[in-house]
Design an enzyme around this catalytic site. Structure first.
Site, PDB file in Angstrom:
ATOM      1  N   GLU A  58       0.682  -1.080  -0.035  1.00 12.10           N
ATOM      2  CA  GLU A  58       0.060  -0.001   0.177  1.00 12.10           C
ATOM      3  C   GLU A  58       1.020   1.292   0.235  1.00 12.10           C
ATOM      4  O   GLU A  58       1.828   1.371   0.834  1.00 12.10           O
ATOM      5  CB  GLU A  58      -0.918  -0.046   1.264  1.00 12.10           C
ATOM      6  CG  GLU A  58      -1.839   1.255   1.542  1.00 12.10           C
ATOM      7  CD  GLU A  58      -2.606   1.175   2.585  1.00 12.10           C
ATOM      8  OE1 GLU A  58      -3.684   1.705   2.631  1.00 12.10           O
ATOM      9  OE2 GLU A  58      -2.103   0.464   3.752  1.00 12.10           O
ATOM     10  N   GLN A  75       3.706   1.725 -11.158  1.00 14.39           N
ATOM     11  CA  GLN A  75       3.754   0.394 -11.091  1.00 14.39           C
ATOM     12  C   GLN A  75       2.626  -0.350 -11.029  1.00 14.39           C
ATOM     13  O   GLN A  75       2.321  -1.357 -11.680  1.00 14.39           O
ATOM     14  CB  GLN A  75       4.894   0.117  -9.838  1.00 14.39           C
ATOM     15  CG  GLN A  75       6.458   0.379 -10.314  1.00 14.39           C
ATOM     16  CD  GLN A  75       7.233  -0.145  -9.280  1.00 14.39           C
ATOM     17  OE1 GLN A  75       6.915  -0.699  -8.309  1.00 14.39           O
ATOM     18  NE2 GLN A  75       8.557  -0.317  -9.639  1.00 14.39           N
ATOM     19  N   GLU A  97       1.717   0.137   4.462  1.00 13.21           N
ATOM     20  CA  GLU A  97       2.176   1.604   4.135  1.00 13.21           C
ATOM     21  C   GLU A  97       3.660   1.977   4.565  1.00 13.21           C
ATOM     22  O   GLU A  97       3.756   1.611   5.597  1.00 13.21           O
ATOM     23  CB  GLU A  97       1.121   2.529   4.685  1.00 13.21           C
ATOM     24  CG  GLU A  97       1.200   4.166   4.605  1.00 13.21           C
ATOM     25  CD  GLU A  97       1.066   4.395   2.894  1.00 13.21           C
ATOM     26  OE1 GLU A  97       1.883   4.809   2.415  1.00 13.21           O
ATOM     27  OE2 GLU A  97      -0.291   3.932   2.468  1.00 13.21           O
ATOM     28  N   GLY A  98       4.123   2.803   3.710  1.00 16.66           N
ATOM     29  CA  GLY A  98       5.386   3.276   4.119  1.00 16.66           C
ATOM     30  C   GLY A  98       6.575   2.241   4.382  1.00 16.66           C
ATOM     31  O   GLY A  98       7.346   2.411   5.337  1.00 16.66           O
ATOM     32  N   ARG A  99       6.675   1.200   3.628  1.00 13.99           N
ATOM     33  CA  ARG A  99       7.487  -0.093   4.047  1.00 13.99           C
ATOM     34  C   ARG A  99       7.301  -0.433   5.326  1.00 13.99           C
ATOM     35  O   ARG A  99       8.474  -0.861   5.887  1.00 13.99           O
ATOM     36  CB  ARG A  99       8.979   0.350   3.846  1.00 13.99           C
ATOM     37  CG  ARG A  99       9.412   0.844   2.338  1.00 13.99           C
ATOM     38  CD  ARG A  99      10.941   0.556   2.068  1.00 13.99           C
ATOM     39  NE  ARG A  99      11.469   0.897   0.658  1.00 13.99           N
ATOM     40  CZ  ARG A  99      11.792   2.156   0.405  1.00 13.99           C
ATOM     41  NH1 ARG A  99      12.101   2.997   1.552  1.00 13.99           N
ATOM     42  NH2 ARG A  99      12.106   2.387  -0.693  1.00 13.99           N
ATOM     43  N   THR A 119      15.822   7.819   1.733  1.00 11.08           N
ATOM     44  CA  THR A 119      14.367   7.267   2.421  1.00 11.08           C
ATOM     45  C   THR A 119      14.918   6.108   3.332  1.00 11.08           C
ATOM     46  O   THR A 119      14.417   5.889   4.090  1.00 11.08           O
ATOM     47  CB  THR A 119      13.840   6.489   1.218  1.00 11.08           C
ATOM     48  OG1 THR A 119      12.767   5.824   1.733  1.00 11.08           O
ATOM     49  CG2 THR A 119      14.475   5.483   0.339  1.00 11.08           C
ATOM     50  N   ASP A 131      13.464  -1.363   5.766  1.00 13.67           N
ATOM     51  CA  ASP A 131      12.253  -1.796   5.178  1.00 13.67           C
ATOM     52  C   ASP A 131      11.927  -2.747   6.141  1.00 13.67           C
ATOM     53  O   ASP A 131      12.224  -3.885   6.450  1.00 13.67           O
ATOM     54  CB  ASP A 131      12.409  -2.612   3.675  1.00 13.67           C
ATOM     55  CG  ASP A 131      11.129  -2.912   3.157  1.00 13.67           C
ATOM     56  OD1 ASP A 131      10.269  -3.021   3.671  1.00 13.67           O
ATOM     57  OD2 ASP A 131      11.456  -3.318   1.783  1.00 13.67           O
ATOM     58  N   ARG A 133       8.758  -4.433   5.594  1.00 16.30           N
ATOM     59  CA  ARG A 133       7.505  -4.970   5.100  1.00 16.30           C
ATOM     60  C   ARG A 133       7.816  -6.619   5.214  1.00 16.30           C
ATOM     61  O   ARG A 133       9.039  -7.020   5.379  1.00 16.30           O
ATOM     62  CB  ARG A 133       7.543  -4.969   3.889  1.00 16.30           C
ATOM     63  CG  ARG A 133       7.060  -3.310   3.299  1.00 16.30           C
ATOM     64  CD  ARG A 133       6.813  -3.036   1.817  1.00 16.30           C
ATOM     65  NE  ARG A 133       8.383  -2.988   1.388  1.00 16.30           N
ATOM     66  CZ  ARG A 133       8.308  -2.661   0.188  1.00 16.30           C
ATOM     67  NH1 ARG A 133       7.528  -2.710  -0.738  1.00 16.30           N
ATOM     68  NH2 ARG A 133       9.708  -2.784  -0.527  1.00 16.30           N
ATOM     69  N   THR A 154       8.368  -7.811 -10.266  1.00 12.92           N
ATOM     70  CA  THR A 154       8.813  -6.970  -9.343  1.00 12.92           C
ATOM     71  C   THR A 154      10.370  -6.773  -9.764  1.00 12.92           C
ATOM     72  O   THR A 154      11.029  -7.453 -10.696  1.00 12.92           O
ATOM     73  CB  THR A 154       8.906  -7.703  -8.174  1.00 12.92           C
ATOM     74  OG1 THR A 154       9.205  -7.387  -6.958  1.00 12.92           O
ATOM     75  CG2 THR A 154       9.665  -9.146  -8.170  1.00 12.92           C
ATOM     76  N   LYS A 159      11.009  -9.747  -2.302  1.00 19.35           N
ATOM     77  CA  LYS A 159       9.940 -10.660  -2.675  1.00 19.35           C
ATOM     78  C   LYS A 159      10.015 -11.789  -3.331  1.00 19.35           C
ATOM     79  O   LYS A 159       9.464 -12.835  -3.070  1.00 19.35           O
ATOM     80  CB  LYS A 159       9.099  -9.552  -3.695  1.00 19.35           C
ATOM     81  CG  LYS A 159       8.584  -8.139  -3.060  1.00 19.35           C
ATOM     82  CD  LYS A 159       7.836  -7.593  -3.983  1.00 19.35           C
ATOM     83  CE  LYS A 159       7.488  -6.143  -3.382  1.00 19.35           C
ATOM     84  NZ  LYS A 159       6.327  -5.237  -4.526  1.00 19.35           N
TER      85      LYS A 159
END
Length: 199
Positions: A58, A75, A97-99, A119, A131, A133, A154, A159
């Site tokens: 997201e 993307q 959201e936001g990694r 970032t 990150d 996630r 990707t 991932k």
């Protein structure tokens, strides 16, 4: 185990007409993270042929507000368009959201980036990992939908690794290079230089 697994694999679903064509929207709630995720699929996903797939985290600013700070919105659009052209595929939309740091913290990170941090530096200086996630939940959701083989859209090797570790057969990695603009050149450079994203 997801709520879908306690019922039938496609228990919670509805038609979703879009500008790319007619999709099916799947509600995918997992107990592992307590969040509600969705899958947006087209065509018959139950055959043995590999499914064109995108695991998308997201991004309110990019997906909904067309932010040029990232490449998320383009993307997502490109993935849905590719699926529509093939007539078959799935986007797993993860609420990360936001990694994984959340919307408010993402905006705080943006403010630090406005002061010159990249970032990765911004997330770390806020007390998070670069990150946060998790992509194993995406593998669980694919399995709920009966998908075991994918052609994964990707540029992120994390991932690929996460899905492979969860026994999802990735028969092809499909590069997804869209959304570069003058506002996100440093962001994209940081993703490749510090986070290992592929060109």
């Amino acid at each position: 185990m997801s709520k879908l697994e306690t019922e039938s694999p496609h228990a919670v679903q509805a038609k979703l007409p879009t500008k790319w064509g007619d999709f099916t929207l799947y509600a995918l709630e997992t107990n592992s993270d307590g969040k509600e995720h969705v899958g947006l699929g087209m065509g018959d996903l139950t055959t043995q042929e590999p499914v064109l797939a995108r695991v998308h985290s997201e991004c309110l600013t990019g997906d909904a507000f067309s932010s040029l700070r990232c490449d998320c919105g383009p993307q997502l659009d490109a993935a849905l368009q590719k699926i529509a052209v093939e007539g078959r595929g799935i986007v797993i939309y993860l609420r990360q959201e936001g990694r994984g740091i959340g919307l408010v913290n993402k905006i705080k990170a943006y403010a630090l980036q406005d002061l010159g941090q990249d970032t990765v530096e911004a997330n770390i200086n806020l007390g998070f990992e670069a990150d946060q996630r998790k992509f194993d939940v995406a593998a669980d959701l694919l399995k709920v939908l009966g998908i075991s083989k994918v052609r994964l859209m990707t540029n992120n090797p994390k991932k690929v690794q996460a899905l492979k570790a969860a026994k999802i057969d990735i028969v092809e990695r499909v590069p997804l290079k869209f959304g570069k603009n003058p506002h996100n050149e440093e962001y994209l450079s940081t993703k490749t230089g510090k986070m290992g994203h592929l060109l």
